[in-house]
Scaffold this motif. Structure first.
Motif, PDB file in Angstrom:
ATOM      1  N   PRO A  68       0.829  -1.198   0.000  1.00  0.00           N
ATOM      2  CA  PRO A  68       0.000   0.000   0.000  1.00  0.00           C
ATOM      3  C   PRO A  68       0.859   1.241   0.000  1.00  0.00           C
ATOM      4  O   PRO A  68       2.011   1.194   0.444  1.00  0.00           O
ATOM      5  N   PRO A  69       0.366   2.347  -0.519  1.00  0.00           N
ATOM      6  CA  PRO A  69       1.151   3.571  -0.534  1.00  0.00           C
ATOM      7  C   PRO A  69       1.505   4.016   0.869  1.00  0.00           C
ATOM      8  O   PRO A  69       0.723   3.871   1.808  1.00  0.00           O
ATOM      9  N   LYS A 213      -3.785   2.991 -16.194  1.00  0.00           N
ATOM     10  CA  LYS A 213      -4.788   2.264 -15.410  1.00  0.00           C
ATOM     11  C   LYS A 213      -4.897   0.821 -15.888  1.00  0.00           C
ATOM     12  O   LYS A 213      -5.013  -0.119 -15.075  1.00  0.00           O
ATOM     13  N   PHE A 216      -1.925  -1.061 -14.583  1.00  0.00           N
ATOM     14  CA  PHE A 216      -2.103  -1.296 -13.151  1.00  0.00           C
ATOM     15  C   PHE A 216      -3.036  -2.476 -12.915  1.00  0.00           C
ATOM     16  O   PHE A 216      -2.738  -3.368 -12.095  1.00  0.00           O
ATOM     17  N   THR A 220      -1.858  -6.068 -11.124  1.00  0.00           N
ATOM     18  CA  THR A 220      -2.405  -6.399  -9.805  1.00  0.00           C
ATOM     19  C   THR A 220      -3.422  -7.535  -9.835  1.00  0.00           C
ATOM     20  O   THR A 220      -3.621  -8.212  -8.825  1.00  0.00           O
ATOM     21  N   ASP A 328       1.024   1.422  -7.330  1.00  0.00           N
ATOM     22  CA  ASP A 328       0.233   2.648  -7.191  1.00  0.00           C
ATOM     23  C   ASP A 328       0.861   3.836  -7.909  1.00  0.00           C
ATOM     24  O   ASP A 328       0.176   4.792  -8.254  1.00  0.00           O
ATOM     25  N   HIS A 332      -0.773   7.350  -9.562  1.00  0.00           N
ATOM     26  CA  HIS A 332      -0.516   8.643  -8.920  1.00  0.00           C
ATOM     27  C   HIS A 332       0.965   9.015  -9.026  1.00  0.00           C
ATOM     28  O   HIS A 332       1.659   9.126  -8.012  1.00  0.00           O
TER      29      HIS A 332
END
Length: 446
Positions: A68-69, A213, A216, A220, A328, A332
């Motif tokens: 996680p970020p 996107k 990503f 994932t 992530d 971002h």
């Protein structure tokens, strides 16, 4: 005397751990690298102090595949964790470390960014070959079948697939293929059943909108053992209103690239003619190219050919050599860009130009530069040919026979999804019995 010192140290660990001797032992084990694999360890950036509030929460938490970020923050530390007499430091900037198969690595830090101040300009990632067995829903035989399936899936993500076999190795892989119209590479063979995929700057600019996107989601949800090994984040100031290589050098002298905890500033190097600029552009690098974080500032407009351009670019190059790059960052990039160094955080409220604007500006500069070069090198020849043969015959005689040919320097200007060569999974295969597609080494792998 030694017993007394040991007793004091043990009591200190217990006190700092909330009065629990078991927690104290776990904290000590984590700090000195004896924790279990897959445990996130909160450590101060100075490398000698641990976060007191995180000890009871992270002593046995397993690390997920996609981290996680991590938000950057500050903590007050009331004293050293051991009894070695370090000076008390308050308000330390902390980072997160994680235990991986390759040892302890830093997890990339992110910070909130109000604007879209960075774009992705390069990305390297790898997946296990079983990923393509999953997408094809069958066992694939031979490199060609595996790469063909990879081409089919990559086209769904980027808008282009694998187009050409290079027939030579690359990036420590045994074999390699071209992705799109020189938009990157696909490398395979000799690396423990892994496939490495590179999307270069031209590929990032040409890929179908929203590819970040889609990539990503693929990494994932679909890919097996995915990893981002390199990603470049770029910020452009086309008019040169606030960003320049001179500004970056001044920030280095003022400590803008130094950690809040102090210590030595990162390495700095000038590239180009700084004392007597020639108009070809200057570059300032922060850090070492071999490290996991490398920052360059360069005069992009002058590099493209405009000697008077003020266009400056700041570009981070993050590698997985000493840090974990979370997926992530694809969604971002600006948040990770502004967290790179203290002085970079001031770009959090600025917007970098969109890719189409950057491409348009590059086109103007390159076209003007090529025109000047052509006049200077062959202007007299063209004038003579025009007088002898006329306009049409001169063009017919001198133009390249390939209707789709572009000079290497101008190729990015004409690169689009439509001009990309046909992907290998769409190419018509010569007819033949199915066993012709088997690998050359035989049915049983002998």
């Amino acid at each position: 005397m030694k017993r007394a010192k040991s007793k004091i140290t043990a009591e200190e660990y217990v006190r700092r751990s909330g009065g629990s001797a078991s927690v104290a032992r776990q904290v000590k084990g984590q700090i000195y690298g004896m924790g279990k694999e897959g445990v996130i360890i909160g450590v101060a950036a100075a490398g000698v102090l641990a976060r007191s509030e995180a000890r009871t929460e992270r002593t046995a938490a397993a690390v997920p595949k996609a981290h996680p970020p991590v938000e950057p923050h500050e903590r007050l530390v009331d004293g050293p964790i051991n009894n070695m007499g370090q000076t008390v430091v308050a308000e330390l900037h902390t980072v997160d470390l994680t235990m991986t198969a390759g040892g302890v690595k830093q997890v990339m830090v992110r910070a909130p960014a109000a604007g879209e101040c960075a774009i992705i300009d390069w990305v390297n990632f790898s997946v296990l070959e079983d990923t393509w067995f999953r997408t094809a829903r069958e066992t694939l035989i031979g490199d060609e079948q595996i790469v063909t399936e990879a081409s089919r899936q990559l086209e769904k993500i980027f808008g282009f697939g694998v187009t050409l076999h290079r027939e030579k190795g690359l990036n420590f892989f045994r074999d390699s293929w071209v992705l799109g119209d020189d938009f990157g590479f696909v490398c395979f063979g000799g690396q423990r059943q892994k496939m490495g995929i590179t999307l270069n700057g031209l590929g990032c600019a040409t890929a179908a909108a929203g590819w970040e996107k889609r990539l990503f989601d693929f990494l994932t949800a679909t890919a097996i053992q995915p990893q981002i090994s390199r990603i470049d984040l770029a910020h452009d100031d086309i008019l040169g209103k606030y960003l320049s290589v001179d500004w970056a050098e001044e920030q280095w002298h003022q400590g803008g690239f130094t950690s809040r905890t102090g210590g030595l500033p990162p390495s700095i190097e000038r590239v180009g003619n700084w004392h007597r600029p020639t108009g070809k552009g200057r570059t300032l690098t922060i850090g070492l190219r071999t490290s996991g974080k490398f920052l360059r500032f360069y005069e992009k407009g002058r590099k493209e050919g405009d000697k008077n351009s003020l266009w400056c670019r700041a570009e981070f190059e993050f590698k997985s050599s000493d840090r974990v790059i979370p997926f992530d960052v694809l969604l971002h990039p600006s948040n990770y860009f502004v967290a790179g160094y203290p002085c970079i955080s001031q770009f959090a409220n600025t917007d970098t130009p969109e890719r189409i604007q950057v491409k348009r500006e590059t086109a103007h500069i390159v076209m003007d530069a090529c025109e000047e070069n052509l006049k200077g090198s062959y202007g007299k020849h063209l004038r003579a040919f025009r007088n002898i043969y006329g306009d049409k015959e001169t063009l017919d005689r001198l133009c390249h026979p390939d209707l789709h040919a572009w000079p290497k320097r101008m190729k990015p200007l004409g690169a689009t999804l439509e001009t990309s060569p046909v992907s290998m999974h769409r190419q018509v295969k010569p007819y033949g019995p199915s066993y012709f597609n088997l690998p050359s080494h035989g049915l049983h792998g002998v």
